[in-house]
Write a protein that holds these residues in place. Structure first.
Motif, short mmCIF file in Angstrom:
data_model
loop_
_atom_site.label_atom_id
_atom_site.label_comp_id
_atom_site.label_asym_id
_atom_site.label_seq_id
_atom_site.Cartn_x
_atom_site.Cartn_y
_atom_site.Cartn_z
N ILE A 73 5.53 10.60 -10.63
CA ILE A 73 5.01 11.96 -10.48
C ILE A 73 3.52 11.98 -10.81
O ILE A 73 2.73 12.61 -10.11
CB ILE A 73 5.77 12.94 -11.40
CG1 ILE A 73 7.19 13.17 -10.86
CG2 ILE A 73 5.02 14.27 -11.49
CD1 ILE A 73 8.05 14.04 -11.74
N ARG A 75 1.42 9.46 -10.58
CA ARG A 75 0.69 8.82 -9.48
C ARG A 75 0.54 9.80 -8.33
O ARG A 75 -0.52 9.90 -7.71
CB ARG A 75 1.47 7.59 -8.96
CG ARG A 75 1.00 6.26 -9.52
CD ARG A 75 1.49 5.10 -8.64
NE ARG A 75 0.70 4.93 -7.44
CZ ARG A 75 1.08 4.19 -6.38
NH1 ARG A 75 2.23 3.55 -6.41
NH2 ARG A 75 0.31 4.09 -5.32
N PHE A 76 1.62 10.51 -8.05
CA PHE A 76 1.59 11.49 -6.97
C PHE A 76 0.56 12.58 -7.26
O PHE A 76 -0.25 12.94 -6.39
CB PHE A 76 2.97 12.13 -6.79
CG PHE A 76 2.95 13.40 -6.00
CD1 PHE A 76 2.64 13.39 -4.65
CD2 PHE A 76 3.22 14.61 -6.61
CE1 PHE A 76 2.61 14.57 -3.91
CE2 PHE A 76 3.19 15.79 -5.89
CZ PHE A 76 2.89 15.77 -4.55
N ARG A 77 0.57 13.06 -8.50
CA ARG A 77 -0.37 14.11 -8.89
C ARG A 77 -1.82 13.68 -8.66
O ARG A 77 -2.64 14.45 -8.20
CB ARG A 77 -0.18 14.48 -10.36
CG ARG A 77 0.92 15.48 -10.61
CD ARG A 77 0.83 15.98 -12.03
NE ARG A 77 2.03 16.70 -12.46
CZ ARG A 77 2.38 17.91 -12.03
NH1 ARG A 77 1.66 18.52 -11.14
NH2 ARG A 77 3.46 18.49 -12.48
N GLU A 79 -3.09 10.47 -7.03
CA GLU A 79 -3.38 9.91 -5.70
C GLU A 79 -2.91 10.82 -4.59
O GLU A 79 -3.59 10.97 -3.58
CB GLU A 79 -2.71 8.53 -5.57
CG GLU A 79 -3.23 7.55 -6.61
CD GLU A 79 -2.51 6.22 -6.53
OE1 GLU A 79 -2.46 5.64 -5.45
OE2 GLU A 79 -1.99 5.77 -7.57
N GLY A 80 -1.74 11.41 -4.77
CA GLY A 80 -1.19 12.28 -3.74
C GLY A 80 -2.04 13.50 -3.54
O GLY A 80 -2.40 13.85 -2.42
N ARG A 83 -5.23 12.62 -1.86
CA ARG A 83 -5.03 12.34 -0.44
C ARG A 83 -4.92 13.62 0.37
O ARG A 83 -5.39 13.70 1.49
CB ARG A 83 -3.75 11.51 -0.33
CG ARG A 83 -3.20 11.33 1.04
CD ARG A 83 -3.93 10.25 1.80
NE ARG A 83 -3.32 10.04 3.09
CZ ARG A 83 -3.30 10.93 4.06
NH1 ARG A 83 -3.88 12.08 3.89
NH2 ARG A 83 -2.71 10.64 5.22
N LYS A 84 -4.26 14.62 -0.23
CA LYS A 84 -3.94 15.82 0.53
C LYS A 84 -4.96 16.94 0.32
O LYS A 84 -4.77 18.03 0.82
CB LYS A 84 -2.56 16.32 0.11
CG LYS A 84 -1.46 15.31 0.37
CD LYS A 84 -0.56 15.76 1.49
CE LYS A 84 0.56 14.76 1.73
NZ LYS A 84 1.48 15.20 2.75
N ASP A 88 -4.05 20.59 1.83
CA ASP A 88 -3.31 21.58 1.07
C ASP A 88 -4.26 22.63 0.51
O ASP A 88 -5.09 22.35 -0.34
CB ASP A 88 -2.58 20.87 -0.07
CG ASP A 88 -1.67 21.82 -0.82
OD1 ASP A 88 -0.66 21.37 -1.33
OD2 ASP A 88 -1.98 23.03 -0.89
N SER A 90 -3.84 25.18 -1.52
CA SER A 90 -3.80 25.53 -2.94
C SER A 90 -4.57 24.52 -3.77
O SER A 90 -5.27 24.87 -4.71
CB SER A 90 -2.36 25.65 -3.42
OG SER A 90 -1.69 24.43 -3.26
N TYR A 91 -4.43 23.24 -3.42
CA TYR A 91 -5.17 22.22 -4.15
C TYR A 91 -6.66 22.45 -3.95
O TYR A 91 -7.45 22.35 -4.86
CB TYR A 91 -4.80 20.81 -3.68
CG TYR A 91 -3.69 20.21 -4.49
CD1 TYR A 91 -3.88 19.86 -5.82
CD2 TYR A 91 -2.44 20.00 -3.92
CE1 TYR A 91 -2.87 19.32 -6.57
CE2 TYR A 91 -1.41 19.46 -4.66
CZ TYR A 91 -1.62 19.12 -5.99
OH TYR A 91 -0.62 18.58 -6.72
#
Lengths: 123, 123
Positions: A73, A75-77, A79-80, A83-84, A88, A90-91
């Motif tokens: 999670i 890593r996703f937070r 790198e993900g 990446r997005k 995205d 909201s990000y």
DNA sequence: CTGGCTATCCTTAGGCA
DNA sequence: ATGCCTAAGGATAGCCA
């Protein structure tokens, strides 16, 4: 699958739904495990089961080790999300807001004693 | 599967591994989608792909909407952690320690002026 | 690489004990 | 509920265009 085709919608019969829930939960985590092994990638599955009376919600994850789940999670937070960023909204707005907040904080700090010059300006 | 059985280990050939990666990634997210629809539960898949030269890491999630992913992660953080309290040692010990600490605090409070009776007892 | 094809293996819905 | 069984449908490794 099995004896006869299944239409892709919520299974009405609660008993059948619970049986399918357990079967497919197992199948999904197995697929995740195979995927991870065969391809050498981080894959994480989180399942929050149906609410049951007098029972806490059934929670299942792959990997089963919660430390691993948290690692993926994280890593996703990082790198993900990175990446997005451009995909995205909201990000994007979160990042922009943080930037603005930081700017404001910096201004506040460097403007001690110069408050008068900010009269009428919202900071 | 397919033409011949596959041993469950990292696929050495990089080309095959990448092809399998893409195929199974699709399969895994499809299964997650079906699972969610059929059983009416929250299911979340996070995939962090292989590192590639000159490319950011491929990130794929189910649901694709990152807001949904975060919602499920948050549910997991709260309800999931709760659920696993009795299964996860660190949580178990944390909970036990807190309980003991609370007990001690309560004792200390209610025993003001009665310290003499506790002589020789570790509190 | 990108997108089919298909023989094979895998998953599973519905039964039954 | 709890666990096997089996027929059908689904997924996919290896090929080929």
């Amino acid at each position: 699958m099995g004896r006869g085709k299944l239409t892709m919608e919520l299974i009405c019969n609660e008993r059948s739904r619970m049986i399918t829930y357990h079967k497919r939960k197992k199948g999904l985590t197995k697929k995740a495990r195979e995927f991870q092994i065969l391809c050498g990638v981080d894959a994480c599955v989180i399942i929050l089961g149906p609410k049951q009376n007098n029972h806490p919600v059934d929670v299942e994850t792959w990997p089963t080790d919660l430390v691993e789940v948290r690692r993926i999670i994280n890593r996703f937070r990082s790198e993900g999300a990175d990446r997005k960023k451009t995909q995205d909204l909201s990000y994007f707005f979160e990042a922009r807001k943080k930037k603005v907040d930081d700017e404001i904080a910096k201004l506040r700090k460097s403007l001690h004693g110069k408050q008068s010059s900010l009269r009428g300006i919202i900071v």
